[in-house]
Design a protein around this motif. Structure first.
Motif, short mmCIF file in Angstrom:
data_model
loop_
_atom_site.label_atom_id
_atom_site.label_comp_id
_atom_site.label_asym_id
_atom_site.label_seq_id
_atom_site.Cartn_x
_atom_site.Cartn_y
_atom_site.Cartn_z
N HIS A 109 1.92 6.23 3.49
CA HIS A 109 0.94 5.77 4.42
C HIS A 109 0.35 7.25 4.76
O HIS A 109 1.21 8.14 4.83
N SER A 110 -1.07 7.25 5.33
CA SER A 110 -1.38 8.54 5.91
C SER A 110 -2.57 7.87 6.63
O SER A 110 -3.85 7.49 6.29
N GLY A 111 -2.49 7.70 8.01
CA GLY A 111 -3.65 7.24 8.89
C GLY A 111 -3.67 5.77 8.63
O GLY A 111 -2.95 5.16 8.56
N ARG A 112 -5.13 5.68 8.14
CA ARG A 112 -5.36 4.19 7.86
C ARG A 112 -5.30 3.77 6.45
O ARG A 112 -5.63 2.70 6.10
N LEU A 113 -4.64 4.77 5.83
CA LEU A 113 -4.52 4.54 4.17
C LEU A 113 -3.20 4.21 3.87
O LEU A 113 -2.09 4.78 4.69
N ARG A 114 -3.04 3.25 2.99
CA ARG A 114 -1.56 2.80 2.59
C ARG A 114 -1.50 2.71 1.09
O ARG A 114 -2.66 1.90 0.64
N VAL A 115 -0.77 3.21 0.54
CA VAL A 115 -0.92 3.31 -1.01
C VAL A 115 0.41 2.74 -1.52
O VAL A 115 1.73 3.10 -0.94
N THR A 116 0.41 1.76 -2.37
CA THR A 116 1.57 1.38 -3.02
C THR A 116 1.69 1.77 -4.70
O THR A 116 0.59 1.91 -5.14
N LEU A 117 2.83 1.61 -5.11
CA LEU A 117 2.75 2.09 -6.57
C LEU A 117 3.94 1.24 -7.11
O LEU A 117 5.15 1.02 -6.70
N ASP A 118 3.71 0.59 -8.35
CA ASP A 118 4.61 -0.25 -8.80
C ASP A 118 4.69 0.29 -10.58
O ASP A 118 4.02 -0.20 -11.18
N THR A 119 5.78 1.00 -10.55
CA THR A 119 5.87 1.65 -11.87
C THR A 119 6.30 0.64 -12.97
O THR A 119 5.97 0.95 -14.50
N SER A 120 6.81 -0.51 -12.84
CA SER A 120 7.14 -1.44 -13.78
C SER A 120 5.63 -2.16 -14.25
O SER A 120 5.75 -2.47 -15.30
N LYS A 121 4.89 -2.23 -13.27
CA LYS A 121 3.78 -2.98 -13.49
C LYS A 121 2.37 -1.70 -13.98
O LYS A 121 1.41 -2.10 -14.40
N LYS A 122 2.86 -0.63 -13.85
CA LYS A 122 1.89 0.66 -14.04
C LYS A 122 0.67 0.37 -13.24
O LYS A 122 -0.42 0.13 -13.75
N SER A 123 0.97 0.01 -11.93
CA SER A 123 -0.40 -0.40 -11.17
C SER A 123 -0.01 0.39 -9.64
O SER A 123 1.08 0.49 -9.04
N SER A 124 -1.11 0.75 -8.86
CA SER A 124 -1.33 1.14 -7.58
C SER A 124 -2.29 0.56 -6.96
O SER A 124 -3.27 0.01 -7.43
N SER A 125 -2.04 0.60 -5.57
CA SER A 125 -3.16 -0.16 -4.73
C SER A 125 -3.47 0.58 -3.65
O SER A 125 -2.60 1.44 -2.98
N LEU A 126 -4.72 0.92 -3.17
CA LEU A 126 -4.91 1.84 -1.94
C LEU A 126 -5.66 0.67 -1.00
O LEU A 126 -6.70 0.01 -1.48
N LEU A 127 -5.12 0.71 -0.02
CA LEU A 127 -5.46 -0.29 1.15
C LEU A 127 -6.10 0.69 2.23
O LEU A 127 -5.42 1.75 2.81
N ILE A 128 -7.27 0.54 2.58
CA ILE A 128 -8.07 1.15 3.76
C ILE A 128 -8.13 0.04 5.19
O ILE A 128 -8.73 -0.92 4.86
#
Lengths: 114, 116
Positions: A57-76
């Motif tokens: 998390h950083s302020g209004r940002l939330r990042v997730t990482l799923d290395t098994s699916k090789k994917s990431s998401s950015l939530l604002i």
């Protein structure tokens, strides 16, 4: 290639809503980074998540990482008109030579309407 | 001012001409990078440099030449410009690198190059 691919290519929301952008990549990574680019400007680093981390998390940002699916998401969260920009994910590889540079995706263009 | 700067910010040239884009950083970062940004392609790495006098090719190096005689400068030269090199060029720098590094890249403001 380990190039990240963002999804969607474009996103339009109203001020106050949340915006979610996704990134997929192909090979093992050391870390994944998100950058923002305002129109006509250079890229600005937002947040970095290491391969052994799942959420950050950083302020209004939330990042997730799923290395098994090789994917990431950015939530604002609680978006503002000033968040209007293009957002890029970038991956740093683990192999010699691959760890020296970032590979960028094509970006998601976010428009936040007042 | 401290940071990373590029010059010129805008350039129009003709096919066949030689063009040099300048990049200067004041942090003494080891690594410097040149990217081009085109619609539909995102950012693509042209060349990068790990230190003075050390350069290496990126994804799209053809038609470009780089040099790095000083740590703070990393010029990009188009030896004989072609219309396909019309693009926005970004320079970036990074303190360190390697598998354990989590250093991020800092970008310049870009140079918009048009080749007629």
């Amino acid at each position: 290639s380990q190039q990240g691919e963002e999804d969607p290519q474009a996103l339009s929301i109203q001020e106050g809503e949340n915006a979610t952008m996704n990134c997929s990549y192909k090979t093992s990574i050391n870390n994944l980074q998100w950058y923002r680019q305002n129109s006509g400007r250079g890229l600005v680093h937002l947040i970095l998540i290491r391969s052994n981390e799942r959420e950050k998390h950083s302020g209004r940002l939330r990042v997730t990482l799923d290395t098994s699916k090789k994917s990431s998401s950015l939530l604002i969260t609680a978006s503002r008109a000033a968040d209007t920009a293009s957002y890029f994910c970038a991956t740093q590889g683990t192999t010699q030579g691959g760890s020296e540079k970032l590979v960028f995706g094509k970006g998601t263009k976010l428009t936040v309407n007042p | 001012d401290a940071g990373i700067t590029q010059s010129p910010r805008y350039k129009i040239t003709e096919t066949g001409r030689q063009v040099t884009l300048m990049c200067h950083q004041t942090w003494s970062h080891s690594y410097m990078f040149w990217y081009r940004q085109d619609l539909g392609h995102g950012l693509r790495l042209i060349y990068y440099s790990a230190a003075a006098d050390i350069t290496d090719k990126g994804e799209v190096p053809d038609g470009y030449v780089v040099s790095r005689s000083k740590t703070e400068n990393f010029p990009l030269t188009l030896e004989s410009a072609t219309r396909s090199q019309t693009s926005v060029y970004f320079c970036a720098s990074r303190r360190t690198s390697g598998p354990t590094s989590t250093d991020t890249q800092y970008f310049g403001p870009g140079t918009r190059l048009t080749v007629l």
